[in-house]
Design a protein around this motif. Structure first.
Motif, PDB file in Angstrom:
ATOM      1  N   MET A 427       0.880  -1.039   0.012  1.00 34.04           N
ATOM      2  CA  MET A 427       0.016  -0.199  -0.124  1.00 34.04           C
ATOM      3  C   MET A 427       0.869   1.346   0.041  1.00 34.04           C
ATOM      4  O   MET A 427       0.356   2.507  -0.453  1.00 34.04           O
ATOM      5  N   ILE A 428       2.100   0.943   0.485  1.00 33.32           N
ATOM      6  CA  ILE A 428       2.926   2.369   0.628  1.00 33.32           C
ATOM      7  C   ILE A 428       3.129   2.924  -0.675  1.00 33.32           C
ATOM      8  O   ILE A 428       3.293   4.229  -1.035  1.00 33.32           O
ATOM      9  N   PHE A 429       3.235   2.127  -1.894  1.00 30.13           N
ATOM     10  CA  PHE A 429       3.373   2.788  -3.159  1.00 30.13           C
ATOM     11  C   PHE A 429       2.038   3.816  -3.637  1.00 30.13           C
ATOM     12  O   PHE A 429       2.239   4.534  -4.505  1.00 30.13           O
ATOM     13  N   THR A 430       1.117   3.292  -3.201  1.00 27.54           N
ATOM     14  CA  THR A 430      -0.157   4.434  -3.398  1.00 27.54           C
ATOM     15  C   THR A 430      -0.086   5.273  -2.301  1.00 27.54           C
ATOM     16  O   THR A 430      -0.710   6.530  -2.726  1.00 27.54           O
ATOM     17  N   ILE A 431       0.102   5.126  -1.040  1.00 30.34           N
ATOM     18  CA  ILE A 431       0.152   6.236   0.015  1.00 30.34           C
ATOM     19  C   ILE A 431       1.309   7.301  -0.440  1.00 30.34           C
ATOM     20  O   ILE A 431       0.877   8.644  -0.043  1.00 30.34           O
ATOM     21  N   LYS A 432       2.457   6.769  -1.060  1.00 32.63           N
ATOM     22  CA  LYS A 432       3.567   7.808  -1.428  1.00 32.63           C
ATOM     23  C   LYS A 432       4.089   7.615  -2.598  1.00 32.63           C
ATOM     24  O   LYS A 432       4.867   6.635  -2.889  1.00 32.63           O
ATOM     25  N   PRO A 433       3.405   8.221  -3.583  1.00 35.37           N
ATOM     26  CA  PRO A 433       3.847   8.027  -5.173  1.00 35.37           C
ATOM     27  C   PRO A 433       5.395   8.206  -5.237  1.00 35.37           C
ATOM     28  O   PRO A 433       5.978   7.752  -6.343  1.00 35.37           O
ATOM     29  N   GLY A 434       6.194   8.803  -4.243  1.00 33.46           N
ATOM     30  CA  GLY A 434       7.489   9.138  -4.244  1.00 33.46           C
ATOM     31  C   GLY A 434       8.199   7.782  -4.226  1.00 33.46           C
ATOM     32  O   GLY A 434       9.445   7.505  -4.600  1.00 33.46           O
ATOM     33  N   VAL A 435       7.511   6.643  -3.696  1.00 36.77           N
ATOM     34  CA  VAL A 435       8.214   5.525  -3.452  1.00 36.77           C
ATOM     35  C   VAL A 435       7.914   4.781  -4.730  1.00 36.77           C
ATOM     36  O   VAL A 435       6.951   4.153  -5.096  1.00 36.77           O
ATOM     37  N   THR A 436       8.967   4.079  -5.566  1.00 39.41           N
ATOM     38  CA  THR A 436       8.967   3.554  -6.666  1.00 39.41           C
ATOM     39  C   THR A 436       9.624   2.324  -6.370  1.00 39.41           C
ATOM     40  O   THR A 436       9.827   1.366  -7.626  1.00 39.41           O
ATOM     41  N   SER A 437      10.442   1.995  -5.450  1.00 40.99           N
ATOM     42  CA  SER A 437      11.427   0.823  -5.414  1.00 40.99           C
ATOM     43  C   SER A 437      11.150   0.119  -3.808  1.00 40.99           C
ATOM     44  O   SER A 437      11.036   0.951  -2.912  1.00 40.99           O
ATOM     45  N   ALA A 438      11.121  -1.239  -3.872  1.00 38.49           N
ATOM     46  CA  ALA A 438      11.319  -1.807  -2.447  1.00 38.49           C
ATOM     47  C   ALA A 438      12.483  -1.605  -1.768  1.00 38.49           C
ATOM     48  O   ALA A 438      12.662  -1.587  -0.433  1.00 38.49           O
ATOM     49  N   ASN A 439      13.649  -1.098  -2.578  1.00 36.78           N
ATOM     50  CA  ASN A 439      15.027  -0.599  -2.051  1.00 36.78           C
ATOM     51  C   ASN A 439      14.488   0.525  -0.853  1.00 36.78           C
ATOM     52  O   ASN A 439      15.387   0.683  -0.126  1.00 36.78           O
ATOM     53  N   GLN A 440      13.423   1.326  -1.163  1.00 32.32           N
ATOM     54  CA  GLN A 440      13.160   2.326  -0.274  1.00 32.32           C
ATOM     55  C   GLN A 440      12.788   2.111   0.792  1.00 32.32           C
ATOM     56  O   GLN A 440      12.587   2.794   1.726  1.00 32.32           O
ATOM     57  N   PHE A 441      12.402   0.773   1.080  1.00 32.86           N
ATOM     58  CA  PHE A 441      11.559   0.242   2.441  1.00 32.86           C
ATOM     59  C   PHE A 441      12.613   0.196   3.591  1.00 32.86           C
ATOM     60  O   PHE A 441      11.964   0.344   4.687  1.00 32.86           O
ATOM     61  N   ILE A 442      13.902   0.242   3.346  1.00 31.50           N
ATOM     62  CA  ILE A 442      14.764   0.033   4.512  1.00 31.50           C
ATOM     63  C   ILE A 442      16.104   1.084   4.315  1.00 31.50           C
ATOM     64  O   ILE A 442      16.136   1.412   3.234  1.00 31.50           O
ATOM     65  N   TRP A 443      16.937   1.082   5.416  1.00 33.37           N
ATOM     66  CA  TRP A 443      17.929   2.017   5.260  1.00 33.37           C
ATOM     67  C   TRP A 443      19.160   1.434   5.194  1.00 33.37           C
ATOM     68  O   TRP A 443      19.064   0.100   4.988  1.00 33.37           O
ATOM     69  N   PRO A 444      20.010   2.289   4.757  1.00 32.53           N
ATOM     70  CA  PRO A 444      21.427   1.672   4.477  1.00 32.53           C
ATOM     71  C   PRO A 444      22.311   1.103   5.380  1.00 32.53           C
ATOM     72  O   PRO A 444      22.119   1.553   6.675  1.00 32.53           O
ATOM     73  N   ILE A 445      22.797   0.024   5.481  1.00 32.43           N
ATOM     74  CA  ILE A 445      23.850  -0.502   6.530  1.00 32.43           C
ATOM     75  C   ILE A 445      24.813   0.833   6.761  1.00 32.43           C
ATOM     76  O   ILE A 445      25.391   1.298   5.754  1.00 32.43           O
ATOM     77  N   PRO A 446      24.959   1.055   7.992  1.00 37.53           N
ATOM     78  CA  PRO A 446      25.993   2.245   8.221  1.00 37.53           C
ATOM     79  C   PRO A 446      27.379   1.871   7.936  1.00 37.53           C
ATOM     80  O   PRO A 446      27.858   0.826   7.835  1.00 37.53           O
ATOM     81  N   GLN A 447      28.097   2.941   6.913  1.00 37.87           N
ATOM     82  CA  GLN A 447      29.314   2.705   6.769  1.00 37.87           C
ATOM     83  C   GLN A 447      30.525   2.140   7.603  1.00 37.87           C
ATOM     84  O   GLN A 447      31.259   1.389   7.240  1.00 37.87           O
ATOM     85  N   LYS A 448      30.583   2.547   8.726  1.00 43.18           N
ATOM     86  CA  LYS A 448      31.350   2.055   9.739  1.00 43.18           C
ATOM     87  C   LYS A 448      31.147   0.569  10.090  1.00 43.18           C
ATOM     88  O   LYS A 448      32.284  -0.183  10.168  1.00 43.18           O
ATOM     89  N   GLU A 449      30.001   0.105   9.854  1.00 41.45           N
ATOM     90  CA  GLU A 449      29.781  -1.293  10.121  1.00 41.45           C
ATOM     91  C   GLU A 449      30.576  -2.162   8.909  1.00 41.45           C
ATOM     92  O   GLU A 449      31.370  -3.252   8.996  1.00 41.45           O
ATOM     93  N   ILE A 450      30.326  -1.549   7.693  1.00 42.98           N
ATOM     94  CA  ILE A 450      31.099  -2.090   6.400  1.00 42.98           C
ATOM     95  C   ILE A 450      32.506  -2.015   6.423  1.00 42.98           C
ATOM     96  O   ILE A 450      33.183  -2.932   6.276  1.00 42.98           O
ATOM     97  N   GLU A 451      32.891  -0.886   7.161  1.00 33.79           N
ATOM     98  CA  GLU A 451      34.441  -0.928   7.186  1.00 33.79           C
ATOM     99  C   GLU A 451      34.822  -1.679   8.271  1.00 33.79           C
ATOM    100  O   GLU A 451      36.094  -2.503   8.027  1.00 33.79           O
ATOM    101  N   LEU A 452      34.391  -2.112   9.249  1.00 35.14           N
ATOM    102  CA  LEU A 452      34.972  -3.018  10.472  1.00 35.14           C
ATOM    103  C   LEU A 452      34.595  -4.338  10.149  1.00 35.14           C
ATOM    104  O   LEU A 452      35.300  -5.215  10.765  1.00 35.14           O
ATOM    105  N   ASN A 453      33.419  -4.659   9.423  1.00 35.09           N
ATOM    106  CA  ASN A 453      33.061  -6.181   9.372  1.00 35.09           C
ATOM    107  C   ASN A 453      33.119  -6.457   7.800  1.00 35.09           C
ATOM    108  O   ASN A 453      32.185  -5.972   7.006  1.00 35.09           O
ATOM    109  N   THR A 454      34.357  -7.094   7.287  1.00 38.00           N
ATOM    110  CA  THR A 454      34.431  -7.206   6.170  1.00 38.00           C
ATOM    111  C   THR A 454      33.342  -7.991   5.251  1.00 38.00           C
ATOM    112  O   THR A 454      33.182  -8.172   4.099  1.00 38.00           O
ATOM    113  N   LEU A 455      32.730  -8.913   6.161  1.00 33.54           N
ATOM    114  CA  LEU A 455      31.815  -9.872   5.414  1.00 33.54           C
ATOM    115  C   LEU A 455      30.264  -8.777   5.437  1.00 33.54           C
ATOM    116  O   LEU A 455      29.437  -9.693   4.781  1.00 33.54           O
ATOM    117  N   MET A 456      30.081  -7.908   5.813  1.00 35.49           N
ATOM    118  CA  MET A 456      28.907  -7.124   5.722  1.00 35.49           C
ATOM    119  C   MET A 456      28.629  -6.687   4.320  1.00 35.49           C
ATOM    120  O   MET A 456      29.685  -6.103   3.574  1.00 35.49           O
TER     121      MET A 456
END
Length: 462
Positions: A427-456
């Motif tokens: 329903m979010i696609f109808t509620i907010k037309p600016g949402v065009t992809s499921a990629n927008q449903f979640i946040w990015p993994i913080p860069q610090k976690e990626i730098e410290l955890n090479t498997l992330m």
């Protein structure tokens, strides 16, 4: 004999203190990092257990205070106002959403330390079943933080996705910091594993500040709804009924009583404890609930339109004159003394879980019956199943979720993704037309976690 008597007296005093949850939660262990505390007996284990809750004491930034409410409400478009700098239209959504990660990680690390260390202490050092209870409470808190990570940083809606949560089962150290994400399916299995242990071994409900069997059941119903297989949905309705029928908690007779009574509400299941130190800073902290929902955040036109003339609408907005300036406050959250609580879980949610689960199982009559319990309590006329088309059922369920539970714990955001519109998409696609992809449903993994955890691995789209 004298030493034994002294031990019995000391144990009695300690157990009495444990029963006073407010006093316990008002204290912090010598080291806020649980792994720095030696756990050798029940008193030291109790102190370490309380250490798991330290991140909940943070005001700003804090994923478990005002942001716990505002992130979901802003993302779905239910509030206006500016605090965090993520994109409210979810077109970029990559600015300050990383601050929740370290807070969750601290809870997870502390819980893992308690689980591992308490397990190695001799059973004779604990009274009754307290050893198992402490481990179960720690497992619940590990669940609580890892569930947050899955919902906000993992593709929780797709059981086939590789982008699940970081499900650490031991404290993170330099030697083991590289740790791969679990799949979404694996994440759900591990979350439910911790909840099942809490249901089996946690204490009976006795405090809104601490884990319990009943609280774990309530969250299990929600997690099953989130996972969403047909068997999950049916099981969610059964567990929701068990929570609703539990004699330890009961729904308030009037909607407004929930918020008037606050911490003492009979249907509140879990919130955080505000100690004197926290309360002393709430009015000066722009990130506190009293500030954010006492004038900074206001119900959006979208929310006002859904509320319409519902009897619950007045609990979402009130205009007060502050220093001769009209100020819009959210009565269900705002308290003049600043002791505003986030409603992490309350029993009314179980009826919304039932309604949504039945709707997704194409059991319209059952869904409407569950919604009507809440509508009648609020003084609204019951819905008539025959008047609602199958195509409109999800919209009706989402509307009732909004009227009952919006601006409390972010529930409305996840419901907008779980429930499908007439076009078969979230329903979010109808509620907010600016949402065009499921990629927008979640946040990015913080860069610090990626730098410290090479498997992330970073989320798609970032």
């Amino acid at each position: 004999m004298k030493n034994k008597l002294l031990y019995i007296i000391s144990l009695g005093i300690m157990l009495f203190a444990i029963s006073c949850k407010k006093d316990i939660l008002n204290k912090i262990p010598p080291h806020s990092l649980v792994e720095d505390n030696a756990i050798v007996d029940q008193p030291s284990a109790e102190a370490a257990l309380i250490g798991i809750f330290v991140p909940l004491k943070s005001l700003n930034p804090s994923p478990f205070g005002a942001n716990y409410i505002s992130d979901g409400s802003q993302m779905v478009g239910f509030t206006t106002g500016y605090f965090r700098s993520f994109d409210h239209e979810l077109e970029v959504n990559g600015y300050t959403t990383g601050d929740a990660w370290p807070e969750c990680s601290q809870i997870i690390n502390s819980a893992n330390a308690v689980i591992a260390k308490v397990a190695n202490v001799d059973d004779g050092k604990f009274a009754g079943n307290r050893k198992k209870e402490i481990i179960a409470e720690a497992k619940f808190m590990r669940f609580f933080a890892q569930y947050y990570i899955l919902k906000h940083y993992g593709q929780f809606w797709d059981l086939n996705s590789q982008f699940g949560a970081l499900m650490r089962r031991e404290p993170a150290r330099v030697s083991n910091n590289n740790y791969a994400r679990s799949t979404v399916a694996e994440s759900y299995d591990l979350l439910l594993e911790d909840l099942d242990d809490a249901i089996a071994n946690a204490p009976e409900f006795n405090s809104v500040y601490m884990p319990s069997k009943l609280l774990a059941k309530a969250y299990k119903a929600e997690v099953l709804l989130m996972r969403g297989a047909d068997a999950d949905l049916q099981n969610a309705t059964t567990i929701a009924d068990e929570v609703l029928n539990d004699p330890n908690r009961s729904m308030e007779s009037a909607y407004g009583d929930i918020f008037t009574k606050g911490y003492s509400s009979s249907e509140l299941l879990f919130t955080r404890f505000m100690d004197d130190q926290m309360l002393s800073g709430v009015f000066s902290n722009v990130g506190s609930i009293v500030r954010m929902f006492g004038g900074i955040f206001q119900p959006s036109p979208l929310l006002i339109n859904i509320l319409d003339d519902d009897t619950r609408a007045p609990f979402y907005a009130r205009t007060d004159i502050v220093n001769n300036v009209p100020t819009i406050r959210v009565p269900k959250l705002y308290k003049p003394n600043g002791n505003c609580l986030p409603y992490y879980m309350r029993t009314s949610e179980m009826l919304l879980i039932k309604a949504e689960a039945y709707a997704r199982l194409n059991k319209k009559d059952n869904a409407i019956t569950a919604l009507n319990v809440l509508r009648v309590r609020a003084g609204e006329s019951p819905l008539i199943s025959a008047d609602i088309s199958d195509d409109d059922l999800s919209t009706v369920v989402f509307s009732e979720i909004t009227k009952e539970l919006a601006l409390e714990n972010g529930y409305e955001w996840f419901a907008s993704i779980r429930l499908k519109g007439k076009d078969g998409r979230p329903m979010i696609f109808t509620i907010k037309p600016g949402v065009t992809s499921a990629n927008q449903f979640i946040w990015p993994i913080p860069q610090k976690e990626i730098e410290l955890n090479t498997l992330m691995v970073q989320n798609s789209g970032y």
